[in-house]
Design a protein around this motif. Sequence first.
Motif, mmCIF file in Angstrom:
data_model
loop_
_atom_site.group_PDB
_atom_site.id
_atom_site.type_symbol
_atom_site.label_atom_id
_atom_site.label_comp_id
_atom_site.label_asym_id
_atom_site.label_seq_id
_atom_site.Cartn_x
_atom_site.Cartn_y
_atom_site.Cartn_z
ATOM 1 N N ILE A 121 0.855 -1.188 0.000
ATOM 2 C CA ILE A 121 0.000 0.000 0.000
ATOM 3 C C ILE A 121 0.889 1.236 0.000
ATOM 4 N N ASN A 122 0.618 2.147 -0.916
ATOM 5 C CA ASN A 122 1.317 3.432 -0.979
ATOM 6 C C ASN A 122 0.271 4.537 -1.082
ATOM 7 N N VAL A 123 0.080 5.248 0.019
ATOM 8 C CA VAL A 123 -0.918 6.319 0.081
ATOM 9 C C VAL A 123 -0.289 7.525 0.765
ATOM 10 N N PRO A 124 -0.067 8.638 0.057
ATOM 11 C CA PRO A 124 0.515 9.830 0.692
ATOM 12 C C PRO A 124 -0.511 10.807 1.249
ATOM 13 N N GLY A 125 -1.733 10.339 1.502
ATOM 14 C CA GLY A 125 -2.769 11.206 2.048
ATOM 15 C C GLY A 125 -3.792 11.661 1.035
ATOM 16 N N TYR A 126 -3.676 11.224 -0.217
ATOM 17 C CA TYR A 126 -4.613 11.613 -1.268
ATOM 18 C C TYR A 126 -4.544 10.564 -2.364
ATOM 19 N N TRP A 127 -5.513 10.605 -3.287
ATOM 20 C CA TRP A 127 -5.527 9.691 -4.421
ATOM 21 C C TRP A 127 -4.786 10.318 -5.598
ATOM 22 N N PRO A 128 -4.319 9.511 -6.542
ATOM 23 C CA PRO A 128 -3.571 10.073 -7.684
ATOM 24 C C PRO A 128 -4.371 11.141 -8.421
ATOM 25 N N SER A 129 -3.724 12.271 -8.652
ATOM 26 C CA SER A 129 -4.351 13.380 -9.351
ATOM 27 C C SER A 129 -3.292 14.065 -10.205
ATOM 28 N N GLN B 259 -2.194 19.189 -5.828
ATOM 29 C CA GLN B 259 -1.030 19.491 -4.985
ATOM 30 C C GLN B 259 -0.404 18.165 -4.556
ATOM 31 N N ASN B 260 0.546 17.692 -5.349
ATOM 32 C CA ASN B 260 1.055 16.328 -5.198
ATOM 33 C C ASN B 260 2.398 16.243 -4.488
ATOM 34 N N PHE B 261 2.901 17.337 -3.930
ATOM 35 C CA PHE B 261 4.210 17.295 -3.295
ATOM 36 C C PHE B 261 4.116 17.839 -1.882
ATOM 37 N N ALA C 22 5.760 7.390 -1.004
ATOM 38 C CA ALA C 22 4.378 7.286 -1.474
ATOM 39 C C ALA C 22 4.095 8.310 -2.575
ATOM 40 N N GLN C 23 4.630 9.521 -2.433
ATOM 41 C CA GLN C 23 4.470 10.516 -3.489
ATOM 42 C C GLN C 23 5.184 10.074 -4.763
ATOM 43 N N ALA C 24 6.358 9.464 -4.625
ATOM 44 C CA ALA C 24 7.095 8.974 -5.795
ATOM 45 C C ALA C 24 6.316 7.880 -6.513
ATOM 46 N N ASN C 25 5.589 7.044 -5.761
ATOM 47 C CA ASN C 25 4.769 6.008 -6.390
ATOM 48 C C ASN C 25 3.692 6.615 -7.278
ATOM 49 N N TYR C 26 3.156 7.758 -6.881
ATOM 50 C CA TYR C 26 2.137 8.427 -7.686
ATOM 51 C C TYR C 26 2.727 9.109 -8.921
ATOM 52 N N ASN C 27 4.063 9.127 -9.025
ATOM 53 C CA ASN C 27 4.726 9.661 -10.209
ATOM 54 C C ASN C 27 5.386 8.557 -11.034
ATOM 55 N N GLY C 28 5.048 7.299 -10.747
ATOM 56 C CA GLY C 28 5.523 6.193 -11.561
ATOM 57 C C GLY C 28 6.747 5.483 -11.039
ATOM 58 N N PHE C 29 7.325 5.935 -9.923
ATOM 59 C CA PHE C 29 8.495 5.279 -9.350
ATOM 60 C C PHE C 29 8.032 4.334 -8.240
ATOM 61 N N ASN C 30 8.911 3.438 -7.835
ATOM 62 C CA ASN C 30 8.610 2.538 -6.722
ATOM 63 C C ASN C 30 9.910 1.945 -6.214
ATOM 64 N N GLU D 258 9.328 14.810 -17.670
ATOM 65 C CA GLU D 258 10.389 14.740 -16.670
ATOM 66 C C GLU D 258 9.838 14.304 -15.318
ATOM 67 N N LEU D 259 8.626 14.726 -15.013
ATOM 68 C CA LEU D 259 8.029 14.398 -13.725
ATOM 69 C C LEU D 259 7.628 12.933 -13.643
ATOM 70 N N GLN D 260 7.106 12.381 -14.732
ATOM 71 C CA GLN D 260 6.653 10.988 -14.758
ATOM 72 C C GLN D 260 7.222 10.281 -15.981
ATOM 73 N N PRO D 261 8.521 9.973 -15.965
ATOM 74 C CA PRO D 261 9.139 9.359 -17.151
ATOM 75 C C PRO D 261 8.670 7.936 -17.425
ATOM 76 N N PHE D 262 8.170 7.234 -16.409
ATOM 77 C CA PHE D 262 7.750 5.841 -16.590
ATOM 78 C C PHE D 262 6.229 5.703 -16.702
ATOM 79 N N VAL D 263 5.519 6.813 -16.841
ATOM 80 C CA VAL D 263 4.060 6.790 -16.964
ATOM 81 C C VAL D 263 3.698 7.179 -18.390
ATOM 82 N N ALA D 264 3.048 6.265 -19.114
ATOM 83 C CA ALA D 264 2.710 6.507 -20.517
ATOM 84 C C ALA D 264 1.367 7.217 -20.677
ATOM 85 N N GLN D 265 0.422 6.943 -19.772
ATOM 86 C CA GLN D 265 -0.892 7.554 -19.878
ATOM 87 C C GLN D 265 -1.598 7.491 -18.537
ATOM 88 N N ARG D 266 -2.788 8.079 -18.469
ATOM 89 C CA ARG D 266 -3.588 8.052 -17.253
ATOM 90 C C ARG D 266 -4.664 6.970 -17.371
#
Length: 559
Positions: free
Chosen positions: A299-307, A311-313, A354-362, A454-462
């Motif tokens: 589980i990776n939850v930084p206090g909000y759902w992916p958006s 305000q993701n940082f 957890a914030q990094a997970n929402y940007n495609g990293f883990n 640059e922010l989400q290099p490993f994310v191709a789409q939503r």
Amino acid sequence: MLRFHRVNQLRGACVRLLSEQPQKAARWETAAEGEYLAEPEYPEIRDLTFKARKQRDAAEWHEEIRQVPTVEEKLIKINMPRYYGYKVIDFNDNKTPYNALPLTQHYTRTVMEERVPAATKEPKVGAEAKEDDLFKSVREDAIEALEFAHDCHRHLSQLPTSTPLDAIATEQQLTQIVVEQLNRSLLQALSAAYPHLSELEVDYNPRHEAFWAVGGVDPPKNVVKSKEGRDWQKDDAKDSVDRLVQYTGSPYLSLRHRFQLAPWKTPQESENLELSKQLPRFKKDARTLGYSTKHQHSINVPGYWPSPNGQNFGVLSFQSRAHLQLRPESYGERDLQEALDAQAIKASYAWLLAQANYNGFNTYNELTYPMNTQTVITNGREWSFYEYQLNTLLLHGNNEAVNPRVNFCRGTTPLPLYGEISPQGKCVDFNDAALRKLIAFYANAPSVQRSGKELQPFVAQRALDYEDFEQRDFIDKTVKHLASKRPRHLELPETYLWEKLYKIDNKTRSMEAKRRFYDLDINPWQRTLDQHEKEYVPKAVRPGGRKNREGRFKKTYYP
């Protein structure tokens, strides 16, 4: 006639063969020119040992996670191997055992810089600073907020319907009111001078959870014994293994912004192999210190759902130190300070992860840019201020020895904000140094803005961009179901004590029907996330009509 026909067929075949000879010869010459080189090129010789094959399988799985197109599907992909969840070490914000700092540094790959000594008195400043109208107004508002918070807490404790609270719950209730009131007064007083404060998102008691893998830990005795019993695994019996960690926390309050805080360490300082080798190594099991284990999903939850545009940082979070009341005084002041440092490292690392997970990293796909946050640990009176910079997420496998990147944390010793609250409800011995430090955290404006690629290099789409509504709905429900920690519909099969005694350890019931999972050589822990019955679609709402048997069950869209 039949004989002449056969002769004509053979004659035609010979003519075609002779006509194709020059073309084939030319093709053979061209192939020969491309096939033979001045220096031979041999294929890679692959290591076929069991250990090497396991490492290649793990690397291929990590690459599969990286190739998953959306953030939500990446979160699901990590959970695919286990239907009942992983066995994880339970990290949380309400327990810090004795001598926990070395383990925390090892499990987060964090360098703890020298602490700034706390000043108990107001530092000497110039005449201009003393006459600073802004600081004066903030100081007056802060004192008023502290006095109001204590009055409110006293009123709540005297209500006829209030129940007596223990010392920890009392401190948490008071600190929650103090933090909320100070945050309100600081935002109101400083927003005009610092415009970024009006763009902050405030979360009260948010849910912070993060999952990661740590390498360099000694294997359990049962694993060593099992490998030593196999000739082809004897040599690797005592090799280090990976441990999975799940952090769970809930700060009093957190602030988020759409931009990132500027890093305070350069890339050259962050990549230092010699410095990484000086990090503490805690190879023993975490349970030797008092941590516990449990089974749950990643589980990776930084206090909000992916958006994508929110305000993701994280900018600032306020953590509790109420649980430190349970520490015996015999532990000493040094261990108390190390416990605060360990808590700040855990909370900061987990929130940024957890914030990094929402940007495609883990934990298996490395971070490509630094991430920063600020953490405050307080009980309302004493305040510890920390800054954290996340540079790497690769802690599994042999990254303990070969990864040159390290994370950094720096902080202060506890700084009293005030001396006491008098019986008349007035604040006594207010410390301006602590307030200035708190104002500096609020005034630290997030300034790093990155492009989408640059922010989400490993994310191709939503996930929202999928055209199929059922696919979007399935992904959304699966992610939130995993994050909810609800128990599975069918619990994990249990082995009863009499079965362990009479059927497993001693084969005394040979004539009994073999229906149990251990009789059928089934390991429930190896059940994957997609091994379940599909949801039935009633005939009345079945696509294609009531007679369509192919649409009896809903489709699944696991990555």
